[in-house]
Design an enzyme around this catalytic site. Structure first.
Site, PDB file in Angstrom:
ATOM      1  N   GLU A  62     -17.262 -59.899 123.781  1.00 51.80           N
ATOM      2  CA  GLU A  62     -16.152 -59.713 122.865  1.00 51.80           C
ATOM      3  C   GLU A  62     -15.253 -58.549 123.276  1.00 51.80           C
ATOM      4  O   GLU A  62     -14.032 -58.653 123.172  1.00 51.80           O
ATOM      5  CB  GLU A  62     -16.703 -59.480 121.451  1.00 51.80           C
ATOM      6  CG  GLU A  62     -15.922 -60.198 120.393  1.00 51.80           C
ATOM      7  CD  GLU A  62     -16.449 -59.851 119.003  1.00 51.80           C
ATOM      8  OE1 GLU A  62     -17.593 -59.404 118.876  1.00 51.80           O
ATOM      9  OE2 GLU A  62     -15.684 -60.041 118.044  1.00 51.80           O
ATOM     10  N   ASP A  63     -15.833 -57.473 123.758  1.00 49.16           N
ATOM     11  CA  ASP A  63     -15.058 -56.241 123.919  1.00 49.16           C
ATOM     12  C   ASP A  63     -14.775 -55.822 125.360  1.00 49.16           C
ATOM     13  O   ASP A  63     -14.097 -54.828 125.588  1.00 49.16           O
ATOM     14  CB  ASP A  63     -15.785 -55.065 123.227  1.00 49.16           C
ATOM     15  CG  ASP A  63     -15.969 -55.329 121.742  1.00 49.16           C
ATOM     16  OD1 ASP A  63     -15.233 -56.168 121.207  1.00 49.16           O
ATOM     17  OD2 ASP A  63     -16.846 -54.696 121.130  1.00 49.16           O
TER      18      ASP A  63
END
Ligand code: MN
Length: 491
Positions: A62-63
């Site tokens: 996600e990051d």
């Protein structure tokens, strides 16, 4: 518990450090602090290596620039699968704009949660570890966000921890979150608990000594310790009892851990011979475990100086299970369970966690695009369970509403397929009879019996339906069926 990280775990830490480089948490610390904290929590819970590695990498997709393929190539399918599941869980949540419409659950989020979960319950365990660390560091967030996360933790994650019988986690999570949801009340109740414990301190020391002496005399090996009442559970109990604190009997509690079940009952006898037990306050969760598999004997007594004290008596194994729940099962059966998960087999879960099997089958149906009744799905997760017994005394858990055929198929599909009758509590009964808590169920079988289409009407659980349909389909391939098999029973 662990001496040194394996090369794989070390490598995962390296990869995560590099991926999160230059990122910071709201606390101002480097981001990597968070995945490393999740790693530590998972290690404390005794999780297997793949889960720990996935925990270290859980925020990378996600990051950061890291891709699922990168993870798969380096750490294998199983780790990639877990990281993917955790990522899906958090994307399912990003859609929530307003916590009040999200809670108790929007259908969509719930569905996604179930699908991710259905594949591997370890996804949820990583998510719980992630949430625990976020709660521990919640003070760094703006107040509005604090409340949102805290409320969701109280209403979704803490109950799930309870469902997995992860008692220690449930208590920590609930209390951390409750502090943010209702700070004033938290303070108030913490003070009450502290005051109570102080006033009972001397008396408790005395009791510990008296019981210790009596147990030693009977040559029972034991450990005794005080147990801290959770603020949030006191809050909930008070709400149930019209805020009357005099009706709360477990503010002071002592826990006694002994070697085996026989010693549990002997200890109960000793306690009752020393102090006056309160009528109606003896609960034998060893003979009849709670829905989540929790086992212990509880009794409340009144001491000579008029203190009300609750005792919890259990074995070491029951204690481990009460504290760590499903995670403890992983610890005990790590190899076996992990192997079975890899093979897609889940039969080696403890019986009291078989609801997970049902969840996974429902998830499989969802993935195949088949219709699933959401109301029923919710039922499987949160509805009351009943515990019934085989004539030999094995405990089988079933959802409320289960029928004898559900029981038979739970034992084995060979038994289910050959049912000719059922005895409930020693008396002949019929297949339409709903089973009740504590029933002793004996299934009568005959080799000549074959499963009937009409049995679909006498089945309640998806598990049994699945098994029966499987046999019916096999049989119909070998012969022409008299009538087509109906898809699913309408309720
Ligand atoms: Mn995270």
């Amino acid at each position: 518990m662990k001496e040194k990280d394996s090369a794989r775990v070390e490598r995962a830490v390296e990869v995560a450090k590099k991926a999160h480089e230059g990122q910071f948490r709201k606390t101002g610390e480097p981001y990597i602090i968070h995945p490393l904290a999740v790693k530590k929590i998972l290690e404390e819970w005794g999780m297997d290596e793949d889960t720990i590695i996935a925990g270290i990498l859980h925020d990378t997709i996600e990051d950061t620039d890291l891709t699922l393929d990168d993870i798969r190539n380096e750490f294998g399918e199983s780790v990639a699968f877990l990281v993917d599941g955790v990522t899906k869980l958090s994307t399912a949540r990003t859609g929530m704009r307003d916590i009040d419409t999200y809670l108790p659950e929007t259908k969509d989020n719930f569905l996604r949660l179930m699908i991710a979960l259905g594949d591997d319950i370890r996804v949820l365990i990583i998510k719980l570890a992630d949430r625990l660390h976020n709660l521990r560091t919640l003070s760094a967030l703006p107040p509005e966000k604090q409340k949102k996360i805290a409320k969701e933790s109280l209403e979704v994650f803490a109950p799930l921890a309870d469902r997995l019988n992860m008692g220690r986690l449930r208590v920590e999570m609930a209390d951390l979150a409750f502090k943010y949801v209702d700070p004033k009340r938290f303070e108030e109740l913490s003070n009450i608990i502290e005051k109570y414990n102080k006033s009972a301190e001397r008396s408790l020391k005395q009791i510990e000594k008296e019981i210790g002496d009596a147990l030693k005399k009977e040559k029972i090996k034991f450990e005794i310790s005080g147990r801290v009442k959770s603020v949030y559970s006191l809050h909930k109990k008070l709400a149930k009892h019209n805020q009357n604190i005099n009706e709360i009997y477990d503010l002071t509690a002592l826990r006694i851990i002994v070697d085996d079940v026989t010693d549990c009952y002997l200890t109960l006898g000793i306690i009752h011979s020393l102090y006056r037990p309160m009528a109606g306050r003896i609960k034998d969760y060893i003979a009849t475990p709670k829905q989540n598999g929790y086992q212990s004997i509880h009794t409340t007594v009144i001491t000579k100086d008029k203190h009300v004290v609750e005792f919890q008596i259990r074995t070491r194994e029951m204690h481990e299970y009460a504290e760590r729940g499903l995670a403890a099962s992983f610890y005990y059966n790590e190899q076996k369970l992990t192997e079975n998960y890899k093979k897609g087999k889940i039969e080696h879960l403890p019986t009291n966690l078989l609801w997970i099997t049902e969840l996974q089958m429902t998830a499989a149906r969802l993935r195949e695009g088949k219709k699933v009744d959401l109301k029923k799905l919710k039922l499987n997760l949160f509805a009351d369970k009943i515990f019934v017994y085989t004539p030999k005394g094995d405990i089988i858990d079933l959802p409320k509403g289960a029928l004898p055929l559900d029981f038979a198929y739970r034992l084995h599909s060979e038994i289910g397929d050959h049912v000719v009758g059922v005895k409930i509590n020693g008396k002949m009964s019929n297949l339409n009879k709903k089973l009740e808590q504590g029933d002793i169920v004996e299934i009568l079988t005959s080799k000549n019996q074959t499963p009937k289409v009409s049995w679909l009407e006498k089945i309640f659980t998806p598990h049994a339906r699945h098994k029966l349909l499987h046999t019916l389909n096999d049989n119909s391939r070998n012969s022409t069926p008299e009538r087509p098999i109906p898809p699913t029973r309408k309720k």
